[in-house]
Motif scaffolding. Structure first.
Motif, short mmCIF file in Angstrom:
data_model
loop_
_atom_site.label_atom_id
_atom_site.label_comp_id
_atom_site.label_asym_id
_atom_site.label_seq_id
_atom_site.Cartn_x
_atom_site.Cartn_y
_atom_site.Cartn_z
N TYR A 55 -18.46 0.27 4.26
CA TYR A 55 -17.39 -0.77 3.92
C TYR A 55 -18.10 -1.38 2.68
O TYR A 55 -17.09 -1.88 1.85
CB TYR A 55 -17.39 -1.85 5.08
N LYS A 56 -19.28 -1.79 2.45
CA LYS A 56 -19.64 -2.28 1.25
C LYS A 56 -19.19 -1.60 -0.07
O LYS A 56 -18.68 -2.28 -0.83
CB LYS A 56 -21.04 -2.75 1.53
N GLU A 57 -19.49 -0.53 0.07
CA GLU A 57 -18.99 0.47 -1.00
C GLU A 57 -17.66 0.41 -1.15
O GLU A 57 -17.26 0.07 -2.48
CB GLU A 57 -19.54 1.78 -0.84
N TRP A 58 -16.98 0.35 -0.21
CA TRP A 58 -15.39 0.17 -0.78
C TRP A 58 -14.97 -0.98 -1.07
O TRP A 58 -14.06 -1.24 -2.08
CB TRP A 58 -14.75 0.66 0.67
N HIS A 59 -15.44 -1.98 -0.52
CA HIS A 59 -14.98 -3.55 -0.87
C HIS A 59 -15.29 -3.95 -2.24
O HIS A 59 -14.75 -4.55 -2.96
CB HIS A 59 -15.95 -4.38 0.12
N SER A 60 -16.63 -3.27 -2.78
CA SER A 60 -17.00 -3.59 -3.99
C SER A 60 -15.94 -3.16 -5.36
O SER A 60 -16.07 -3.47 -6.31
CB SER A 60 -18.33 -2.87 -4.55
N ASN B 243 -7.23 13.85 5.43
CA ASN B 243 -7.38 13.66 3.95
C ASN B 243 -8.42 12.47 3.79
O ASN B 243 -9.13 12.63 2.73
CB ASN B 243 -6.21 12.94 3.52
N HIS B 244 -8.90 11.87 4.69
CA HIS B 244 -9.90 10.66 4.57
C HIS B 244 -10.82 10.64 5.54
O HIS B 244 -10.49 10.61 6.73
CB HIS B 244 -9.19 9.29 4.13
N GLU B 245 -12.08 10.77 5.30
CA GLU B 245 -12.97 10.69 6.49
C GLU B 245 -13.24 9.25 6.95
O GLU B 245 -13.49 9.10 8.10
CB GLU B 245 -14.34 11.23 6.01
N THR B 246 -12.92 8.16 6.00
CA THR B 246 -12.81 6.92 6.39
C THR B 246 -11.61 6.30 6.12
O THR B 246 -11.16 6.45 4.87
CB THR B 246 -14.12 6.12 5.80
N LEU B 247 -11.25 5.18 6.84
CA LEU B 247 -10.07 4.57 6.64
C LEU B 247 -10.54 3.08 6.72
O LEU B 247 -11.27 2.82 7.57
CB LEU B 247 -9.04 5.00 7.69
N PHE B 248 -9.89 2.08 6.00
CA PHE B 248 -10.46 0.51 5.70
C PHE B 248 -9.32 -0.34 6.01
O PHE B 248 -7.98 0.11 5.68
CB PHE B 248 -11.09 0.37 4.48
N TRP B 249 -9.62 -1.40 6.55
CA TRP B 249 -8.74 -2.53 6.63
C TRP B 249 -9.28 -3.99 6.52
O TRP B 249 -10.57 -4.02 6.52
CB TRP B 249 -7.95 -2.51 8.34
N GLY C 18 0.77 -1.07 0.03
CA GLY C 18 0.01 0.05 0.00
C GLY C 18 0.86 1.26 -0.02
O GLY C 18 0.57 2.33 -0.80
N LEU C 19 1.72 1.24 0.68
CA LEU C 19 2.76 2.24 0.70
C LEU C 19 3.39 2.96 -0.40
O LEU C 19 3.45 3.90 -0.82
CB LEU C 19 3.95 2.02 1.83
N LEU C 20 3.95 1.67 -1.03
CA LEU C 20 4.83 2.04 -2.30
C LEU C 20 3.94 2.02 -3.47
O LEU C 20 4.24 2.60 -4.68
CB LEU C 20 5.73 1.00 -2.52
N SER C 21 2.70 1.56 -3.58
CA SER C 21 1.68 1.97 -4.62
C SER C 21 0.74 2.90 -4.61
O SER C 21 0.09 3.36 -5.61
CB SER C 21 0.89 0.64 -4.77
N GLY C 22 0.58 3.59 -3.36
CA GLY C 22 -0.13 4.79 -3.16
C GLY C 22 -1.57 4.29 -3.22
O GLY C 22 -2.55 5.15 -3.22
N LYS C 23 -2.13 3.11 -3.09
CA LYS C 23 -3.58 2.73 -3.11
C LYS C 23 -3.88 1.48 -2.20
O LYS C 23 -2.69 0.96 -1.76
CB LYS C 23 -3.75 2.44 -4.71
N TYR C 24 -4.86 1.42 -1.73
CA TYR C 24 -5.36 0.40 -0.71
C TYR C 24 -4.98 -0.99 -1.70
O TYR C 24 -5.27 -1.33 -2.71
CB TYR C 24 -6.91 0.15 -0.63
N GLN C 25 -4.11 -1.81 -1.03
CA GLN C 25 -3.34 -2.98 -1.69
C GLN C 25 -4.46 -4.04 -1.95
O GLN C 25 -4.35 -5.12 -2.69
CB GLN C 25 -2.42 -3.66 -0.66
N GLN C 26 -5.70 -3.79 -1.21
CA GLN C 26 -6.93 -4.88 -1.61
C GLN C 26 -7.48 -4.67 -2.86
O GLN C 26 -7.99 -5.40 -3.63
CB GLN C 26 -7.86 -4.68 -0.56
N ARG C 27 -7.22 -3.49 -3.44
CA ARG C 27 -7.34 -3.07 -4.98
C ARG C 27 -7.06 -4.14 -5.90
O ARG C 27 -7.66 -4.46 -6.89
CB ARG C 27 -7.27 -1.64 -5.37
N PHE C 28 -5.62 -4.51 -5.56
CA PHE C 28 -5.28 -5.38 -6.50
C PHE C 28 -5.00 -6.92 -5.94
O PHE C 28 -4.27 -7.42 -6.18
CB PHE C 28 -3.67 -4.87 -7.30
#
Length: 372
Positions: free
Chosen positions: A357-362, A293-299, A19-29
């Motif tokens: 969460y459901k929106e992020w997870h989708s 920067n983010h109102e919501t953070l996910f894990w 996540g750090l080195l890609s700049g995106k939630y690692q779950q996206r990939f």
């Protein structure tokens, strides 16, 4: 500036680094767990050093990689770092003969001599600073493995601690070697006249492991946990020429934003051909805003286990309770130790956060590790 609500995007080593080195939630990939490193899902991602190189930066990486080792294309020197000294595996020993992965310089094995690993990394970091200071702008990623197990410390530091817990003593002694290294790097910056002009960021990749002698203070549990002891970490930023010293901020911040922040510092531009979650922290660091920067953070690490923080609310789907459909809700403003579950008291908030969460997870890649 010290952040008391600093977070990483993962609950263990490799996902956080992805996540750090890609700049995106690692779950996206599809990067949820350490074992996902073998799926090579990080390989196609644009990396922070690749983007910084476009702004004329010399890039170096020292220490633990843990983002691919079966193909040379996965090695740090093929992923944007001009210089790499460290090891590719998720762990290795500190004393020779060391347990775990061998030391490498780019793609070549290093002939190892007796000594202490953290000292080797410290010397290489100082050497990089000395080599490039005043000649070219540089980005250095120093990824210490200490105090990751195996718990092995230098005797000169170990004898300074006697907490009654041998593992705790080793943890403290190992961190003392890291502290020494940070001091040596800062001294090198000062010696080369680069201290005021250099942003230094310090954070961990996950919370400590209490079962191995670590302490996360008031935070519940630790590494691999969705409770605050898992993703909430020490997080500090220094830039003497730009950021006022000795500030303490309670604004929630995330390691995901360090990609865009470094690109912003370098005067570069974020690529437009991929989607990033990263946003520059400079407005926060310069005191221009008190908003996160983010109102919501996910894990999320497993199919059943996930969590989010929305403002001061924390919603958790614990792995062991998920099959029963049990969600937990905590108010971090009054209960940072997450001792009082308020889910039954605030079902409306639970529902609202669950929908977030459901929106992020989708938007994520569901092809996670076999534990999913």
């Amino acid at each position: 500036m010290k952040f008391t609500s600093g977070y990483v995007s993962g609950l263990q080593c490799a996902p956080t680094r992805a996540g750090l080195l890609s700049g995106k939630y690692q779950q996206r990939f599809g990067f949820y767990h350490n074992r996902d490193v073998f799926n090579k899902v990080f390989l196609p991602q644009v990396t922070m050093p690749q983007v910084l190189k476009k702004s004329g930066y010399r890039t170096g990486m020292i220490g633990k990689w843990h983002l691919g080792r079966s193909l040379e294309a996965e090695y740090p020197h093929r992923r944007g770092f001009d210089e790499f000294y460290g090891f590719l595996y998720g762990m290795r020993g500190y004393l020779a003969p060391a347990k775990g992965g061998r030391l490498m310089r780019n793609n070549e094995p290093v002939k190892e001599h007796f000594g202490y690993l953290t000292d080797f990394l410290n010397r290489k970091a100082v050497s990089f600073v000395n080599k490039h200071s005043g000649k070219t702008p540089f980005f250095l990623y120093v990824a210490y493995n200490a105090p990751h197990y195996p718990l092995e410390a230098k005797e000169e530091y170990l004898k300074q601690y006697n907490t009654g817990n041998p593992d705790r003593d080793k943890q403290l002694a190992m961190m003392a070697s890291v502290d020494e290294g940070v001091g040596l790097i800062l001294d090198a910056l000062k010696k080369n006249g680069q201290y005021d002009n250099t942003m230094v960021i310090f954070l961990n990749d996950n919370g400590g492991e209490p079962k191995r002698g670590a302490s996360n203070g008031k935070l519940r549990e630790g590494k691999n946990s969705l409770y605050e002891g898992g993703p909430r970490v020490p997080f500090a930023v220094s830039w003497p020429g730009k950021i006022k010293a000795k500030q303490i901020s309670s604004i929630p911040v995330t390691s995901l934003d360090l990609f865009a922040t470094t690109v912003d510092v370098a005067g570069g531009k974020m690529p437009t051909d991929t989607t990033f979650d990263s946003k520059s922290m400079l407005p926060i660091l310069f005191g221009k805003t008190d908003k996160p920067n983010h109102e919501t953070l996910f894990w999320q690490q497993t199919k059943e286990g996930w969590a989010l923080r929305h403002k001061n609310w924390k919603l958790i789907s614990p792995k062991e309770k998920a099959k029963a459909g049990k969600l937990e809700l905590y108010d971090l403003a009054t209960d940072v130790s997450e001792t009082t579950d308020l889910a039954d008291k605030h079902p409306d908030i639970v529902k609202k956060l669950h929908e977030l969460y459901k929106e992020w997870h989708s938007k994520n890649n569901p092809k996670a590790s076999v534990r999913m």
